[in-house]
Design a protein around this motif. Sequence first.
Motif, PDB file in Angstrom:
ATOM      1  N   THR A 177       0.839  -1.204   0.000  1.00  0.00           N
ATOM      2  CA  THR A 177       0.000   0.000   0.000  1.00  0.00           C
ATOM      3  C   THR A 177       0.872   1.252   0.000  1.00  0.00           C
ATOM      4  OG1 THR A 177      -1.778  -1.170   1.150  1.00  0.00           O
ATOM      5  CG2 THR A 177      -1.799   1.230   1.279  1.00  0.00           C
ATOM      6  N   ASN A 178       1.937   1.217   0.751  1.00  0.00           N
ATOM      7  CA  ASN A 178       2.807   2.389   0.872  1.00  0.00           C
ATOM      8  C   ASN A 178       3.700   2.626  -0.353  1.00  0.00           C
ATOM      9  OD1 ASN A 178       1.893   3.503   3.287  1.00  0.00           O
ATOM     10  ND2 ASN A 178       3.039   1.996   4.468  1.00  0.00           N
ATOM     11  N   THR A 179       3.672   1.724  -1.333  1.00  0.00           N
ATOM     12  CA  THR A 179       4.390   1.982  -2.581  1.00  0.00           C
ATOM     13  C   THR A 179       3.587   2.917  -3.480  1.00  0.00           C
ATOM     14  OG1 THR A 179       3.455   0.128  -3.851  1.00  0.00           O
ATOM     15  CG2 THR A 179       5.468  -0.307  -2.549  1.00  0.00           C
ATOM     16  N   HIS A 180       2.294   3.049  -3.221  1.00  0.00           N
ATOM     17  CA  HIS A 180       1.376   3.864  -4.032  1.00  0.00           C
ATOM     18  C   HIS A 180       1.317   3.365  -5.474  1.00  0.00           C
ATOM     19  CE1 HIS A 180       2.080   7.385  -1.008  1.00  0.00           C
ATOM     20  NE2 HIS A 180       1.590   6.302  -0.438  1.00  0.00           N
ATOM     21  N   ASP A 181       1.480   2.067  -5.641  1.00  0.00           N
ATOM     22  CA  ASP A 181       1.404   1.413  -6.946  1.00  0.00           C
ATOM     23  C   ASP A 181       0.419   0.258  -6.805  1.00  0.00           C
ATOM     24  OD1 ASP A 181       1.737  -0.169  -9.231  1.00  0.00           O
ATOM     25  OD2 ASP A 181       3.918   0.060  -9.259  1.00  0.00           O
ATOM     26  N   PHE A 182      -0.731   0.364  -7.456  1.00  0.00           N
ATOM     27  CA  PHE A 182      -1.766  -0.645  -7.247  1.00  0.00           C
ATOM     28  C   PHE A 182      -1.333  -2.030  -7.712  1.00  0.00           C
ATOM     29  CE2 PHE A 182      -5.691  -2.993  -7.977  1.00  0.00           C
ATOM     30  CZ  PHE A 182      -6.253  -2.867  -6.714  1.00  0.00           C
TER      31      PHE A 182
ATOM     32  N   VAL B 276     -13.372  -8.067  -1.357  1.00  0.00           N
ATOM     33  CA  VAL B 276     -14.416  -7.053  -1.162  1.00  0.00           C
ATOM     34  C   VAL B 276     -13.904  -6.069  -0.114  1.00  0.00           C
ATOM     35  CG1 VAL B 276     -16.749  -6.612  -0.310  1.00  0.00           C
ATOM     36  CG2 VAL B 276     -16.295  -8.635  -1.713  1.00  0.00           C
ATOM     37  N   TYR B 277     -14.016  -4.786  -0.448  1.00  0.00           N
ATOM     38  CA  TYR B 277     -13.637  -3.719   0.482  1.00  0.00           C
ATOM     39  C   TYR B 277     -14.882  -2.978   0.936  1.00  0.00           C
ATOM     40  CZ  TYR B 277      -8.577  -3.779  -0.281  1.00  0.00           C
ATOM     41  OH  TYR B 277      -7.249  -4.109  -0.309  1.00  0.00           O
ATOM     42  N   TRP B 278     -14.946  -2.702   2.231  1.00  0.00           N
ATOM     43  CA  TRP B 278     -15.953  -1.802   2.780  1.00  0.00           C
ATOM     44  C   TRP B 278     -15.197  -0.623   3.369  1.00  0.00           C
ATOM     45  CZ3 TRP B 278     -19.596  -5.466   5.993  1.00  0.00           C
ATOM     46  CH2 TRP B 278     -20.318  -6.272   5.122  1.00  0.00           C
ATOM     47  N   PHE B 279     -15.198   0.472   2.622  1.00  0.00           N
ATOM     48  CA  PHE B 279     -14.601   1.702   3.118  1.00  0.00           C
ATOM     49  C   PHE B 279     -15.669   2.484   3.869  1.00  0.00           C
ATOM     50  CE2 PHE B 279     -12.119   0.737  -0.775  1.00  0.00           C
ATOM     51  CZ  PHE B 279     -10.854   0.668  -0.225  1.00  0.00           C
ATOM     52  N   THR B 280     -15.298   3.524   4.550  1.00  0.00           N
ATOM     53  CA  THR B 280     -16.262   4.332   5.296  1.00  0.00           C
ATOM     54  C   THR B 280     -17.367   4.849   4.384  1.00  0.00           C
ATOM     55  OG1 THR B 280     -14.569   4.988   6.868  1.00  0.00           O
ATOM     56  CG2 THR B 280     -16.526   6.387   6.752  1.00  0.00           C
ATOM     57  N   ASP B 281     -17.001   5.220   3.166  1.00  0.00           N
ATOM     58  CA  ASP B 281     -17.959   5.866   2.272  1.00  0.00           C
ATOM     59  C   ASP B 281     -18.339   5.052   1.044  1.00  0.00           C
ATOM     60  OD1 ASP B 281     -15.447   6.014   1.133  1.00  0.00           O
ATOM     61  OD2 ASP B 281     -15.697   8.044   0.374  1.00  0.00           O
ATOM     62  N   LYS B 282     -17.829   3.841   0.900  1.00  0.00           N
ATOM     63  CA  LYS B 282     -18.093   3.094  -0.331  1.00  0.00           C
ATOM     64  C   LYS B 282     -17.764   1.621  -0.169  1.00  0.00           C
ATOM     65  CE  LYS B 282     -16.827   3.084  -5.215  1.00  0.00           C
ATOM     66  NZ  LYS B 282     -17.755   3.695  -6.116  1.00  0.00           N
ATOM     67  N   LYS B 283     -18.548   0.786  -0.842  1.00  0.00           N
ATOM     68  CA  LYS B 283     -18.271  -0.642  -0.932  1.00  0.00           C
ATOM     69  C   LYS B 283     -17.704  -0.907  -2.328  1.00  0.00           C
ATOM     70  CE  LYS B 283     -20.655  -5.097  -0.936  1.00  0.00           C
ATOM     71  NZ  LYS B 283     -21.964  -5.754  -0.814  1.00  0.00           N
ATOM     72  N   CYS B 284     -16.570  -1.600  -2.399  1.00  0.00           N
ATOM     73  CA  CYS B 284     -15.929  -1.923  -3.681  1.00  0.00           C
ATOM     74  C   CYS B 284     -15.863  -3.442  -3.825  1.00  0.00           C
ATOM     75  CB  CYS B 284     -14.530  -1.342  -3.750  1.00  0.00           C
ATOM     76  SG  CYS B 284     -14.477   0.455  -3.710  1.00  0.00           S
ATOM     77  N   THR B 285     -16.410  -3.947  -4.934  1.00  0.00           N
ATOM     78  CA  THR B 285     -16.485  -5.393  -5.125  1.00  0.00           C
ATOM     79  C   THR B 285     -15.745  -5.881  -6.368  1.00  0.00           C
ATOM     80  OG1 THR B 285     -18.582  -5.176  -6.292  1.00  0.00           O
ATOM     81  CG2 THR B 285     -18.691  -5.566  -3.906  1.00  0.00           C
ATOM     82  N   THR B 286     -15.209  -4.958  -7.164  1.00  0.00           N
ATOM     83  CA  THR B 286     -14.421  -5.372  -8.330  1.00  0.00           C
ATOM     84  C   THR B 286     -13.013  -4.809  -8.197  1.00  0.00           C
ATOM     85  OG1 THR B 286     -14.896  -3.446  -9.717  1.00  0.00           O
ATOM     86  CG2 THR B 286     -16.497  -5.285  -9.781  1.00  0.00           C
ATOM     87  N   MET B 287     -12.071  -5.458  -8.868  1.00  0.00           N
ATOM     88  CA  MET B 287     -10.687  -4.998  -8.810  1.00  0.00           C
ATOM     89  C   MET B 287     -10.574  -3.578  -9.373  1.00  0.00           C
ATOM     90  SD  MET B 287      -8.096  -6.414  -7.350  1.00  0.00           S
ATOM     91  CE  MET B 287      -8.386  -8.165  -7.328  1.00  0.00           C
TER      92      MET B 287
ATOM     93  N   GLU C 238     -12.909  -1.170  -9.278  1.00  0.00           N
ATOM     94  CA  GLU C 238     -13.404  -0.234  -8.254  1.00  0.00           C
ATOM     95  C   GLU C 238     -12.367  -0.037  -7.150  1.00  0.00           C
ATOM     96  OE1 GLU C 238     -18.230  -0.955  -8.160  1.00  0.00           O
ATOM     97  OE2 GLU C 238     -16.955  -2.294  -6.991  1.00  0.00           O
ATOM     98  N   ILE C 239     -11.758  -1.131  -6.727  1.00  0.00           N
ATOM     99  CA  ILE C 239     -10.757  -1.063  -5.657  1.00  0.00           C
ATOM    100  C   ILE C 239      -9.551  -0.247  -6.118  1.00  0.00           C
ATOM    101  CG2 ILE C 239      -9.168  -2.439  -4.247  1.00  0.00           C
ATOM    102  CD1 ILE C 239     -11.403  -4.701  -4.465  1.00  0.00           C
ATOM    103  N   GLN C 240      -9.099  -0.503  -7.336  1.00  0.00           N
ATOM    104  CA  GLN C 240      -7.960   0.242  -7.868  1.00  0.00           C
ATOM    105  C   GLN C 240      -8.266   1.735  -7.926  1.00  0.00           C
ATOM    106  OE1 GLN C 240      -6.468  -1.103 -11.662  1.00  0.00           O
ATOM    107  NE2 GLN C 240      -4.953   0.530 -11.765  1.00  0.00           N
ATOM    108  N   HIS C 241      -9.438   2.104  -8.417  1.00  0.00           N
ATOM    109  CA  HIS C 241      -9.808   3.527  -8.489  1.00  0.00           C
ATOM    110  C   HIS C 241      -9.849   4.155  -7.102  1.00  0.00           C
ATOM    111  CE1 HIS C 241     -11.782   3.004 -12.690  1.00  0.00           C
ATOM    112  NE2 HIS C 241     -10.488   3.188 -12.770  1.00  0.00           N
ATOM    113  N   TYR C 242     -10.372   3.419  -6.129  1.00  0.00           N
ATOM    114  CA  TYR C 242     -10.453   3.958  -4.774  1.00  0.00           C
ATOM    115  C   TYR C 242      -9.050   4.237  -4.224  1.00  0.00           C
ATOM    116  CZ  TYR C 242     -12.564   5.034  -0.318  1.00  0.00           C
ATOM    117  OH  TYR C 242     -12.984   5.694   0.816  1.00  0.00           O
ATOM    118  N   PHE C 243      -8.165   3.253  -4.363  1.00  0.00           N
ATOM    119  CA  PHE C 243      -6.783   3.423  -3.891  1.00  0.00           C
ATOM    120  C   PHE C 243      -6.119   4.598  -4.597  1.00  0.00           C
ATOM    121  CE2 PHE C 243      -7.076  -0.589  -1.768  1.00  0.00           C
ATOM    122  CZ  PHE C 243      -6.004  -0.669  -0.899  1.00  0.00           C
TER     123      PHE C 243
END
Length: 124
Positions: free
Chosen positions: A16-21, A33-44, A46-51
């Motif tokens: 995560t700290n490399t800032h390279d998805f 599956v990620y549950w962030f405070t403001d969004k649920k991400c279920t595809t790679m 979506e997760i990549q865009h969030y990061f």
Amino acid sequence: MNNLYEQALNDYISATNTHDFTNVQRMLHPNVVYWFTDKKCTTMTEIQHYFENAWEAIKEEIYEARDVQWLITNQDTATCLYTYCYSGYYNGKFVSGQGRATNIFVKNKKNEWKLIHEHLSSGL
């Protein structure tokens, strides 16, 4: 650190700290599956865009896991809770914060530990 699932968490934080998805994705199960405070991400995607949006918003972000507690561990799964902490620059100004995290790791067919779920909640 005696267990490979603990190493998987450390490797995930380091990726995560490399800032390279690409580095982060290597640590993820295909069905993550990620549950962030403001969004649920279920595809790679979506997760990549969030990061990537987070890295763009908070420059030079450093992410840490503190007070890690392993709740359940066995030969194929491991679940932990921790306090996440971040720091970096938002609009040129230094910012920091923390919240709660839950991570679930599973072992794949290659005997590698992969993150299959992360739930982050802001604040404590």
